[in-house]
Design an enzyme around this catalytic site. Structure first.
Site, PDB file in Angstrom:
ATOM      1  NE  ARG A   1      38.314  51.897  28.956  1.00  0.00           N
ATOM      2  CZ  ARG A   1      39.362  52.187  29.718  1.00  0.00           C
ATOM      3  NH1 ARG A   1      39.378  51.851  30.987  1.00  0.00           N
ATOM      4  NH2 ARG A   1      40.391  52.822  29.210  1.00  0.00           N
TER       5      ARG A   1
ATOM      6  NE  ARG B   1      49.053  52.045  29.340  1.00  0.00           N
ATOM      7  CZ  ARG B   1      47.868  52.475  29.797  1.00  0.00           C
ATOM      8  NH1 ARG B   1      47.809  53.224  30.876  1.00  0.00           N
ATOM      9  NH2 ARG B   1      46.750  52.166  29.178  1.00  0.00           N
TER      10      ARG B   1
ATOM     11  CE  LYS C   1      39.430  57.494  31.840  1.00  0.00           C
ATOM     12  NZ  LYS C   1      40.035  57.656  30.502  1.00  0.00           N
TER      13      LYS C   1
HETATM   14  P1  AMP Z   1      43.453  52.293  31.125  1.00  0.00           P
HETATM   15  O1  AMP Z   1      44.639  52.141  32.007  1.00  0.00           O
HETATM   16  O2  AMP Z   1      42.234  52.775  31.840  1.00  0.00           O
HETATM   17  O3  AMP Z   1      43.757  53.095  29.883  1.00  0.00           O
HETATM   18  O4  AMP Z   1      43.086  50.828  30.603  1.00  0.00           O
HETATM   19  C1  AMP Z   1      44.015  50.078  29.831  1.00  0.00           C
HETATM   20  C2  AMP Z   1      43.302  48.975  29.094  1.00  0.00           C
HETATM   21  O5  AMP Z   1      42.688  48.085  30.047  1.00  0.00           O
HETATM   22  C3  AMP Z   1      42.158  49.409  28.192  1.00  0.00           C
HETATM   23  O6  AMP Z   1      42.612  49.847  26.918  1.00  0.00           O
HETATM   24  C4  AMP Z   1      41.347  48.127  28.114  1.00  0.00           C
HETATM   25  O7  AMP Z   1      41.971  47.190  27.267  1.00  0.00           O
HETATM   26  C5  AMP Z   1      41.462  47.589  29.535  1.00  0.00           C
HETATM   27  N1  AMP Z   1      40.357  48.090  30.391  1.00  0.00           N
HETATM   28  C6  AMP Z   1      40.441  48.941  31.434  1.00  0.00           C
HETATM   29  N2  AMP Z   1      39.236  49.185  31.963  1.00  0.00           N
HETATM   30  C7  AMP Z   1      38.352  48.486  31.218  1.00  0.00           C
HETATM   31  C8  AMP Z   1      36.948  48.346  31.232  1.00  0.00           C
HETATM   32  N3  AMP Z   1      36.179  48.992  32.118  1.00  0.00           N
HETATM   33  N4  AMP Z   1      36.371  47.523  30.308  1.00  0.00           N
HETATM   34  C9  AMP Z   1      37.115  46.859  29.428  1.00  0.00           C
HETATM   35  N5  AMP Z   1      38.458  46.961  29.324  1.00  0.00           N
HETATM   36  C10 AMP Z   1      39.073  47.765  30.222  1.00  0.00           C
END
Ligand code: AMP
Length: 214
Positions: free
Chosen positions: A92, A159, A18
């Site tokens: 989410r 990460r 994404k």
């Molecule tokens: P991402 O970079 O989108 O994979 O997000 C990394 C981490 O940030 C996720 O695994 C969650 O812990 C947190 N995170 C990102 N977006 C959300 C969201 N909309 N709701 C809750 N946690 C989020």
């Protein structure tokens, strides 16, 4: 349809591409790219009180509480003037989806499309475990599909939430809390599935076709 007429959600499991696709569309068409994951990592690095609260959740592979991400996402949509944006990784949870709908409604607007990145669990695990990030530029690499240049090797980091145990946990969390949104958006006729398993350019073309961008 111009870019300003799109109000998009990029939806799908972690590692589905994404962010990579949203970055490319943003540089090509000038979308506002709103990634709650990126914003969260930024406020963690800046050591703000919200960042300190969020860090533990992210590193353990859990979702950050709804009330925190809501503030971040709403501020960013406000900055984008409620148009021409891609929400990447937000909403989410069902609660976030409902808040989002209310928030946009309060601005007399609404989402236009939810692009659903469909990817098998095996592909999710393979992509996340091979993902590396450039410590300075934030650029994503993949050890087999997009290997980092050897001279940049020292800048590559994994990460903390891409560790094998954490990946499994994130996937479980995805099915429990996030996947139900597929039905939520399908019933509102906003969901457009794309096959996220192919090469970058194949996925990119599908998105452009779905959104009628050229
Ligand atoms: P991402 O970079 O989108 O994979 O997000 C990394 C981490 O940030 C996720 O695994 C969650 O812990 C947190 N995170 C990102 N977006 C959300 C969201 N909309 N709701 C809750 N946690 C989020």
């Amino acid at each position: 349809m111009s870019v300003r007429d799109h109000r998009l959600v990029f939806f799908g499991p972690p590692g589905a591409g994404k962010g990579t696709q949203a970055r490319r569309l943003t540089s090509r068409f000038g979308f506002a790219h709103i990634s709650t994951g990126v914003i969260l990592r930024k406020i963690i690095r800046a050591d703000t009180p919200l960042g300190q609260e969020a860090a533990g959740y992210i590193n353990d592979g859990n979702l950050v509480p709804d009330r925190i991400v809501r503030i971040l996402a709403e501020d960013a949509m406000l900055d984008a003037n409620f148009s021409g944006f891609i929400l990447d990784g937000y909403p989410r949870t069902l609660q976030q989806a409902e808040w989002l709908q209310e928030f946009l409604q309060s601005q007399r607007t609404s989402l236009t499309t939810v692009v659903n990145f469909v990817l098998s669990d095996e592909d999710v695990v393979s992509r996340l475990s091979q993902r590396r990030i450039h410590r300075l530029t934030g650029e994503n690499f993949h050890l087999s599909n997009k290997p980092p240049p050897p001279e940049e090797a020292e800048f590559m980091i994994t990460r903390p939430d891409d560790q094998p145990e954490t990946i499994k946990h994130r996937l479980k969390t995805y099915y429990r809390d996030t996947h139900p949104l597929v039905e939520y958006y399908r019933s509102r006729d906003l969901l457009r599935p794309i096959d996220a398993s192919g090469a970058f350019t194949t996925v990119y073309s599908q998105i452009c076709e779905v959104l009628q961008l050229s």
